[in-house]
Scaffold this active site. Structure first.
Site, PDB file in Angstrom:
ATOM      1  N   ASP A 244      23.962  28.116 -74.864  1.00 55.63           N
ATOM      2  CA  ASP A 244      24.237  28.614 -73.737  1.00 55.63           C
ATOM      3  C   ASP A 244      24.010  30.142 -73.407  1.00 55.63           C
ATOM      4  O   ASP A 244      24.152  30.404 -72.470  1.00 55.63           O
ATOM      5  CB  ASP A 244      25.537  28.028 -73.575  1.00 55.63           C
ATOM      6  CG  ASP A 244      25.877  26.476 -73.192  1.00 55.63           C
ATOM      7  OD1 ASP A 244      24.766  25.966 -72.447  1.00 55.63           O
ATOM      8  OD2 ASP A 244      26.257  25.886 -74.001  1.00 55.63           O
TER       9      ASP A 244
ATOM     10  N   ASP B 128      19.500  27.798 -67.249  1.00 60.26           N
ATOM     11  CA  ASP B 128      19.608  26.211 -67.621  1.00 60.26           C
ATOM     12  C   ASP B 128      18.097  26.023 -67.341  1.00 60.26           C
ATOM     13  O   ASP B 128      17.821  25.751 -66.238  1.00 60.26           O
ATOM     14  CB  ASP B 128      20.618  25.786 -66.906  1.00 60.26           C
ATOM     15  CG  ASP B 128      20.930  24.340 -67.149  1.00 60.26           C
ATOM     16  OD1 ASP B 128      19.918  23.647 -67.479  1.00 60.26           O
ATOM     17  OD2 ASP B 128      22.037  24.047 -67.540  1.00 60.26           O
TER      18      ASP B 128
ATOM     19  N   ASN C 154      22.575  26.594 -83.293  1.00 55.16           N
ATOM     20  CA  ASN C 154      23.624  25.266 -83.366  1.00 55.16           C
ATOM     21  C   ASN C 154      23.150  24.434 -84.290  1.00 55.16           C
ATOM     22  O   ASN C 154      21.875  24.602 -84.990  1.00 55.16           O
ATOM     23  CB  ASN C 154      23.746  24.620 -82.063  1.00 55.16           C
ATOM     24  CG  ASN C 154      22.509  24.484 -81.458  1.00 55.16           C
ATOM     25  OD1 ASN C 154      21.716  23.434 -82.038  1.00 55.16           O
ATOM     26  ND2 ASN C 154      22.168  25.084 -80.247  1.00 55.16           N
TER      27      ASN C 154
HETATM   28  N1  CTP Z   1      20.066  22.665 -71.053  1.00 52.67           N
HETATM   29  C1  CTP Z   1      18.874  23.258 -70.891  1.00 52.67           C
HETATM   30  N2  CTP Z   1      19.313  24.501 -70.870  1.00 52.67           N
HETATM   31  C2  CTP Z   1      20.278  25.209 -71.137  1.00 52.67           C
HETATM   32  C3  CTP Z   1      21.529  24.445 -71.492  1.00 52.67           C
HETATM   33  C4  CTP Z   1      21.210  23.134 -71.428  1.00 52.67           C
HETATM   34  O1  CTP Z   1      18.010  22.801 -70.548  1.00 52.67           O
HETATM   35  N3  CTP Z   1      20.393  26.533 -71.129  1.00 52.67           N
HETATM   36  C5  CTP Z   1      19.856  21.061 -71.301  1.00 52.67           C
HETATM   37  C6  CTP Z   1      19.881  20.453 -72.423  1.00 52.67           C
HETATM   38  O2  CTP Z   1      18.673  20.174 -72.840  1.00 52.67           O
HETATM   39  C7  CTP Z   1      20.435  18.896 -72.182  1.00 52.67           C
HETATM   40  C8  CTP Z   1      21.520  19.440 -71.107  1.00 52.67           C
HETATM   41  O3  CTP Z   1      21.115  20.506 -70.528  1.00 52.67           O
HETATM   42  O4  CTP Z   1      19.555  18.206 -71.665  1.00 52.67           O
HETATM   43  C9  CTP Z   1      22.801  19.561 -71.774  1.00 52.67           C
HETATM   44  O5  CTP Z   1      23.592  20.295 -70.506  1.00 52.67           O
HETATM   45  P1  CTP Z   1      24.861  21.201 -71.011  1.00 52.67           P
HETATM   46  O6  CTP Z   1      25.519  21.805 -69.829  1.00 52.67           O
HETATM   47  O7  CTP Z   1      24.666  22.034 -72.211  1.00 52.67           O
HETATM   48  O8  CTP Z   1      25.723  20.182 -71.611  1.00 52.67           O
HETATM   49  P2  CTP Z   1      26.571  20.077 -72.883  1.00 52.67           P
HETATM   50  O9  CTP Z   1      25.683  20.143 -74.181  1.00 52.67           O
HETATM   51  O10 CTP Z   1      27.155  18.552 -72.836  1.00 52.67           O
HETATM   52  O11 CTP Z   1      27.483  21.051 -72.787  1.00 52.67           O
HETATM   53  P3  CTP Z   1      28.638  21.461 -71.687  1.00 52.67           P
HETATM   54  O12 CTP Z   1      29.148  20.321 -71.177  1.00 52.67           O
HETATM   55  O13 CTP Z   1      29.887  21.637 -72.903  1.00 52.67           O
HETATM   56  O14 CTP Z   1      28.259  22.670 -71.013  1.00 52.67           O
END
Ligand code: CTP
Length: 414
Positions: free
Chosen positions: A288, A318, A220
């Protein structure tokens, strides 16, 4: 010629019977080619005539903090800065107490508090005053502050009692002065306690790269600038920092440990190794999904069957939720990021609860807004108590503001 030759001593004469020996000390120092400038307390001037000290030192004697001419000629700060060493002889119980408690009510105590040079004290007092618990405490404090002592010696005292409390002889004090002048006499500025001193922080930053084959990957556009700025701000606030960075192409910030990783799984493992910590900040844009079974060789066009090749994706762990929801060893403060296009607060609050975070830094993303690559960022801080909208800030300023909030929430170290 000794190493002390040409050096300058500021001699503070306290008000005690031993003050007369200070005159002898001036002579002993001048014999060793040390220049002496004398400051007398008001009480000292009752014991010896300032004129005698002036003629022996060959210089004016200073005693009044508010003397306009002295201030015009030389401020009290200048007076101590112009010396290489400060010597207090005799150091009375009263002067030691003032020094230990940082009083600055007269010229002598002000100079001693304001100096950036080493201080040697030669205590002289009645033995009961020397042995009194208050003096013991003051001496201990002064020793811990790095003040050098010479004497007192045991002997018969002016009051007729016998024991410790007698000022060291002028020759012995002069020798101690010469020895101190031979070393480094400037004191470093006392280090200010930083708000996160003694705290440990882990920060994730940058994108992750999820391999498709040895030469291709899913990625990304995260630049890592915000995460790196936060790691640096935490360091500047005194924390010990481990920065776990995906391939961001940024230089490693100075003064902290940077662990380089490629994939989400590697980032998760590096964070686990860096724990425990007081604070965890997840600023990385973690992919993700990853390819379920990356090819071990470079995929060739139409070589073995399917073209284009099907890519089966699986969910990455996550990392933020893994840390935020830990049953034991959870950092005291867990900070996540969220990029939202709509219902920012509602979605960020849900994310905060789901991932066990204390704070979510929520980015407004939508028409015209940029999350990745830019130098500035506009966010809302979402916590249990509500939301705080921050103005658009440079990423460094945002980092410092977030770190100030982290320090406020962690409070002073127990
Ligand atoms: N994060 C993480 N590990 C992942 C995905 C995300 O630690 N596998 C953390 C990122 O570093 C950030 C937060 O979670 O602090 C973002 O969460 P995420 O759910 O990815 O939110 P968005 O990027 O806003 O995406 P979406 O809501 O579209 O899923």
């Amino acid at each position: 010629m000794s190493g002390a030759s040409g050096k300058r001593v500021l001699l503070v004469v306290g008000g005690g019977v031993a003050a007369y020996k200070a005159l002898e000390l001036i002579r002993r120092l001048r014999e060793r080619a040390v220049a002496v400038r004398v400051v007398m307390t008001r009480a000292a001037a009752e014991f010896v005539a300032p004129l005698s000290a002036a003629s022996l030192s060959g210089d004016k004697v200073y005693s009044d903090l508010f003397s306009l001419t002295d201030e015009a000629e030389m401020g009290h700060i200048e007076l101590s800065r112009a010396a290489d060493l400060l010597v207090v002889a005799p150091a009375t119980a009263d002067l030691l107490a003032k020094m230990a408690h940082g009083h600055a009510g007269d010229l002598a105590s002000t100079l001693l508090l304001a100096t950036d040079k080493k201080i040697l004290v030669a205590p002289a007092m009645n033995l009961r005053m020397w042995l009194a618990p208050a003096t013991r405490r003051n001496v201990e404090t002064l020793r811990a502050d790095g003040i050098a002592f010479v004497g007192p010696r045991e002997g018969e005292m002016a009051c007729g009692e016998f024991g410790p409390g007698r000022m060291a002889e002028p020759d012995e004090i002069a020798e101690a002065v010469v020895e101190l002048l031979a070393g480094e006499t400037s004191l470093p500025l006392p280090t200010q306690a930083k708000p996160l001193s003694g705290r440990r922080a882990i920060v994730t930053s940058g994108p992750t790269h999820e391999p498709i084959d040895p030469v291709r990957f899913i990625a990304n556009r995260s630049s890592g600038r915000q995460g790196h700025a936060i790691a640096q701000a935490l360091r500047e606030a005194g924390a010990e920092v481990v920065l776990v960075s995906g391939p961001a192409g940024l230089p490693d910030p100075a003064g902290l440990e940077t662990v380089h990783v490629e994939t989400a799984l590697q980032m998760e493992a590096a964070v686990a190794r860096a724990l425990p910590a007081d604070v965890f900040v997840a600023a990385a844009a973690v992919a993700d999904w990853r390819v379920a079974a990356p090819a071990g060789h470079k995929l060739k066009k139409s070589a073995d069957g399917a073209d284009p090749p099907p890519l089966e994706l699986v969910r990455n762990p996550d990392i933020l939720a893994g840390v935020g929801l830990r049953a034991s060893g959870r950092p005291k403060l867990v900070v996540g990021f969220a990029a939202e296009t709509e219902r920012l607060v509602e979605n960020a609050q849900k994310k905060r609860a789901a991932k066990g975070c204390d704070l979510i830094v929520a980015n407004h993303v939508g028409e015209g807004a940029r999350v990745f690559g830019g130098a500035r960022n506009e966010v809302s801080l979402v916590c249990a108590e509500g939301v705080e909208d921050w103005p658009e800030l440079d990423k460094g300023e945002l980092a410092r503001r977030l770190v100030a909030e982290i320090a406020r929430r962690l409070g002073p170290r127990a």
